[in-house]
Design a protein around this motif. Structure first.
Motif, PDB file in Angstrom:
ATOM      1  N   LEU A  95      13.917  47.938  -3.122  1.00 37.07           N
ATOM      2  CA  LEU A  95      15.406  47.234  -3.335  1.00 37.07           C
ATOM      3  C   LEU A  95      16.259  47.980  -2.248  1.00 37.07           C
ATOM      4  O   LEU A  95      16.948  47.384  -1.438  1.00 37.07           O
ATOM      5  N   ASP A  96      15.726  49.371  -1.960  1.00 42.13           N
ATOM      6  CA  ASP A  96      16.242  50.128  -0.800  1.00 42.13           C
ATOM      7  C   ASP A  96      15.839  49.298   0.591  1.00 42.13           C
ATOM      8  O   ASP A  96      16.846  49.306   1.351  1.00 42.13           O
ATOM      9  N   SER A 104      23.574  44.795   3.464  1.00 38.39           N
ATOM     10  CA  SER A 104      24.456  44.140   2.225  1.00 38.39           C
ATOM     11  C   SER A 104      25.593  44.816   2.329  1.00 38.39           C
ATOM     12  O   SER A 104      25.614  46.089   2.074  1.00 38.39           O
ATOM     13  N   LYS A 105      26.831  44.201   1.969  1.00 36.75           N
ATOM     14  CA  LYS A 105      28.393  45.064   1.988  1.00 36.75           C
ATOM     15  C   LYS A 105      28.589  45.109   0.647  1.00 36.75           C
ATOM     16  O   LYS A 105      29.210  46.305   0.235  1.00 36.75           O
ATOM     17  N   LEU A 117      18.680  51.387  -9.079  1.00 42.03           N
ATOM     18  CA  LEU A 117      19.567  51.651  -7.887  1.00 42.03           C
ATOM     19  C   LEU A 117      20.295  52.989  -7.934  1.00 42.03           C
ATOM     20  O   LEU A 117      20.775  53.276  -6.777  1.00 42.03           O
ATOM     21  N   ASP A 118      20.333  53.838  -9.068  1.00 44.90           N
ATOM     22  CA  ASP A 118      20.926  55.060  -9.006  1.00 44.90           C
ATOM     23  C   ASP A 118      20.462  56.039  -7.880  1.00 44.90           C
ATOM     24  O   ASP A 118      21.185  56.593  -7.311  1.00 44.90           O
ATOM     25  N   THR A 124      22.514  53.148   1.168  1.00 50.22           N
ATOM     26  CA  THR A 124      22.220  51.823   1.478  1.00 50.22           C
ATOM     27  C   THR A 124      23.903  51.608   2.195  1.00 50.22           C
ATOM     28  O   THR A 124      24.639  52.215   2.004  1.00 50.22           O
ATOM     29  N   PRO A 125      23.791  50.523   3.005  1.00 51.38           N
ATOM     30  CA  PRO A 125      25.116  49.948   3.481  1.00 51.38           C
ATOM     31  C   PRO A 125      26.165  49.412   2.313  1.00 51.38           C
ATOM     32  O   PRO A 125      27.303  49.018   2.906  1.00 51.38           O
ATOM     33  N   VAL A 126      25.925  49.367   1.263  1.00 48.67           N
ATOM     34  CA  VAL A 126      26.689  49.046   0.122  1.00 48.67           C
ATOM     35  C   VAL A 126      27.717  49.517   0.074  1.00 48.67           C
ATOM     36  O   VAL A 126      27.916  50.984  -0.268  1.00 48.67           O
TER      37      VAL A 126
END
Length: 523
Positions: A95-96, A104-105, A117-118, A124-126
């Motif tokens: 996912l990373d 991805s924003k 995700l934790d 990440t760019p999110v």
């Protein structure tokens, strides 16, 4: 034309589709009309605009199958964003990679996936994580609740101008050979592909199409589902995970499904049910299937049990038209071993290693061309240049075009087994092995051999409650395969590793069992 048109038709400026017509139905019972789907998409679109999402920005979707999944996808489409539909089976590091590679924003994700995700939410760019907390799930502290999207205005009046060549979706190929690449779809690719299917199979407002795969994959959304929505029909959505063929058959009965996409292993499970004839499948007109060639016994068995159901075999790939070739039911008897002929507006050729077309009946690499072929991989110029040449997608698959234009799939170039100077195509061996009544599933791979370069290894999944020995298998195939094609090694597993589209990940099997030489059978 842009993808938002599929829902805009219920609005006053067009009014070519009734807003109270049922658009989506979950197999569990919840339904949305076209009007409600459009309203949800508009709300989500306004909320994303409030989050700073602009034309060309990437928005990730990491969710299980749901009605909301469609709303998020259409919301992104309406504001010119790029939907990054992510495989929910991926682990943290995978996912990373995708979130960083895509840039991805915003990420819309399911609460059940928060744990993965934790560890990476701050690397990440999110900028905004929005959590869909289904079934009482908890929204983590670093994310926003789904109400963020629900509170958007239902009237979308900040819509940018969108061209048909603008990108709409970034699909990371599920990978039968290694690390995924992002295929960049445009609005043009998407609309054309939906129209091709609708034209080919006569979808209309009465069509009830069911999708059985995960919505992050083209085999569940672009295949059949978006085409049915373009035609004003109803899409039935299966749940995610724990696929159960009996439940699917019950939904077909309940929802009066007319068209369904089933991957080959699903068809095999269905046909091996001991009470399959008890199901009332009178509404079902067509089964579409792809991912791997259908074993011939299944074609015969389906026709024997349900002669009114047409089986449409399809072949394609995410970047080279998901359904580039299809086999009409009328040709199933005489040409059932093939994938069929090109779809409308699609061209297919088979070439040698120099890129030159081969003669009819000869094996070569399959190439596809048409309006649903993408033009590039995301941030991969070298891979793009290698795959997309003069408008043709070089698929990496091997095939044969006969004199009548029917395409037979022979497997991946990397899957072909070279043994003692002979080429062995795994699908030919698999077709024989799967006929054994104790075998549920099978994959044939090549493993290294110092004398023959490679030899054949059969990876076997037995039917529940059944077992089969190497000796029994060898006795069964005696007289059915040339000696050099017979497996010299056997592996018995509970299940085969597969991609989201149902394709067996043979590269994983080859890596896992490359040292089986000492266990080989001697003939």
């Amino acid at each position: 034309m842009e993808v938002g048109y599929l829902l805009d038709r219920v609005e006053p400026r067009l009014q070519t589709l009734r807003s109270d017509k049922e658009a989506l139905a979950l197999e569990t019972g919840e339904t949305w009309t076209y009007g409600k789907l459009n309203e949800k998409a508009n709300r989500y679109a306004n909320a994303l605009l409030d989050k700073g999402v602009r034309k060309g920005d990437r928005v990730g979707i990491l969710m299980f199958n749901s009605l909301e999944y469609f709303a998020v996808y259409f919301a992104i489409a309406k504001i010119g964003g790029i939907a990054v539909r992510i495989n929910f089976r991926l682990e943290t590091e995978e996912l990373d990679y995708i979130l960083n590679d895509s840039g991805s924003k915003v990420l819309c994700f399911d609460s059940a996936l928060a744990e993965r995700l934790d560890p990476i939410n701050d690397r990440t760019p999110v900028e905004s994580f929005i959590c869909y907390d289904r079934d009482g799930g908890q929204t983590p502290a670093w994310a926003e609740k789904w109400e963020t999207l629900e509170k958007g205005n239902q009237l979308l009046d900040r819509r940018p101008k969108i061209e048909e060549t603008d990108p709409i979706m970034l699909m990371y190929t599920s990978g039968t050979t290694g690390r995924p690449k992002g295929a960049l779809w445009t609005h043009r690719n998407t609309i054309w592909f939906a129209a091709m299917q609708s034209l080919k199979w006569n979808f209309d407002g009465n069509t009830v199409g069911m999708t059985t795969g995960p919505l992050y994959h083209v085999g569940a959304m672009e295949d059949v589902a978006l085409a049915v929505l373009l035609s004003g029909g109803t899409v039935v959505i299966s749940g995610s995970g724990n696929f159960e063929i009996r439940r699917t058959l019950e939904v077909i009965e309940e929802k009066q499904v007319s068209d369904i996409f089933l991957f080959p292993f699903m068809i095999y499970e269905m046909l091996k049910l001991n009470d399959i004839e008890s199901y009332q499948l009178g509404s079902l007109k067509t089964i579409y299937s792809g991912g791997d060639p259908i074993i011939s016994w299944a074609i015969d068995r389906l026709h024997e049990l349900f002669p009114h159901i047409g089986l449409v075999q399809v072949y394609g790939l995410t970047e080279g038209t998901p359904i580039a070739v299809s086999l009409d039911p009328a040709d199933a008897k005489s040409k059932g071993y093939t994938a069929g002929k090109p779809m409308p507006f699609t061209e297919v050729k088979v070439v040698d290693d120099q890129g030159e077309p081969v003669a009819a009946g000869e094996i070569g690499e399959i190439c596809t061309k048409g309006p649903a072929v993408v033009s590039e991989y995301w941030n991969k110029p070298e891979a793009t240049a290698k795959t997309f040449i003069d408008g043709w997608c070089h698929t990496g698959d091997l095939g044969i075009l006969d004199a009548e234009g029917f395409l037979t799939i022979s497997g991946r170039k990397k899957d072909m087994i070279r043994s003692g100077g002979e080429n062995i195509y795994p699908v030919e061996v698999e077709d024989v092995l799967i006929r054994h009544d104790a075998i549920q599933d099978v994959a044939v791979i090549g493993i290294p051999d110092p004398k023959f370069i490679e030899t054949v290894c059969a990876v076997i999944v037995s039917k529940p409650g059944r077992s089969v020995t190497e000796e029994e298998i060898l006795e069964f195939i005696d007289g059915k395969l040339a000696r050099y094609k017979k497996p010299r090694s056997f592996v018995f597993l509970d299940e085969l590793p597969r991609t989201a589209s149902g394709k067996v990940q043979k590269f994983r099997l080859r890596d896992e069992y490359k040292h089986l030489r000492e266990q080989q059978v001697n003939y």
